[in-house]
Design an enzyme around this catalytic site. Structure first.
Site, PDB file in Angstrom:
ATOM      1  CB  ALA A  79     -11.619 -12.552 -35.967  1.00  0.00           C
ATOM      2  CG  ASP A  80     -12.183  -7.710 -40.756  1.00  0.00           C
ATOM      3  OD1 ASP A  80     -11.282  -7.015 -40.232  1.00  0.00           O
ATOM      4  OD2 ASP A  80     -13.029  -7.237 -41.528  1.00  0.00           O
ATOM      5  CB  THR A  81     -16.187  -7.259 -36.798  1.00  0.00           C
ATOM      6  OG1 THR A  81     -15.874  -8.425 -36.026  1.00  0.00           O
ATOM      7  CG2 THR A  81     -17.651  -6.877 -36.556  1.00  0.00           C
ATOM      8  CE  LYS A 116      -7.995  -8.092 -39.570  1.00  0.00           C
ATOM      9  NZ  LYS A 116      -9.086  -7.745 -38.628  1.00  0.00           N
TER      10      LYS A 116
END
Length: 227
Positions: free
Chosen positions: A73-75, A57
């Site tokens: 960011a990634d979750t 991203k």
């Protein structure tokens, strides 16, 4: 607040939750949708996957905005190696929540920062352990009626009605929401961007509901593949 007229901070996300968190923290920024295919080129374990997605991203947005400082960011929600992403539909959301019921799972959020001024790249991963209550069918149906599950990793939102499903957490609350602010502050500092430690940690909460001693110790289901 970050005070630098020449600095352009960009969040590589259109997530309302991440945007709200940075806005509350009084960090000036722009938000840009990365528009990437979030399928990795090869199978990855949960921690490597979330780090790859955050980096992908950030790289996509940094390529469009030279000179900017970009935050990706990634979750992901993980139970015994199985990654629970955003459910495709209501039935899959119900499957996710039934699998998490009465167990402890992990939430990982990875951050990747690309400093377009220097080319520097820094990253980190935050972890929180979340223990669910035993979710009764009536409670499950009531939660699904809210529609909240559909665009959330793991099919729940700790900051919304999903908090009623949770017995306790161990680790940063804001990591479960999707943006671990202390990690972000540290990574920005590594890029020479000071964020005062006196900034309000509005989303760092002590979270504990009353729950029976057996919560989180239910026998594990057979290991599944990623949905």
């Amino acid at each position: 607040m970050i005070r630098n007229d020449r600095l352009r901070l960009v969040l590589a996300s259109s997530s309302p939750r991440r945007i709200e968190m940075l806005t509350r923290w009084k960090i000036p920024f722009d938000a840009v949708e990365p528009g990437i295919d979030e399928r990795p080129p090869a199978p990855l374990g949960p921690r490597r996957f979330v780090a790859w997605a955050a980096a992908a991203k950030a790289e996509a947005v940094a390529a469009k905005m030279p000179g900017a400082v970009v935050v990706g960011a990634d979750t992901v929600v993980v139970l015994r190696g199985r990654v629970f992403g955003k459910p495709h539909d209501r039935e899959q959301a119900a499957q996710f929540l039934r699998a998490l019921s009465g167990r402890t799972h992990q939430v990982y959020t990875a951050l990747q920062i690309i400093d377009g001024r220097t080319g520097r790249r820094v990253r980190g991963v935050s972890r929180t352990d979340v223990t669910f209550r035993d979710v009764e069918p009536e409670s499950l149906a009531s939660y699904l009626e809210t529609g909240e599950a559909q665009d959330k990793a793991g099919a729940y939102a700790i900051q919304g009605e999903g908090r009623r499903l949770i017995a306790s957490i161990r680790g940063p609350y804001d990591n479960v929401v999707g943006m671990p602010m202390r990690l972000l502050r540290r990574l920005l500092g590594e890029c020479g961007i000071p964020v005062p430690a006196t900034n309000p940690d509005e989303l760092q909460k002590s979270f504990s509901n009353r729950v029976s001693p057996s919560a989180g110790r239910r026998p594990a289901a057979p290991r599944s593949t990623r949905p």
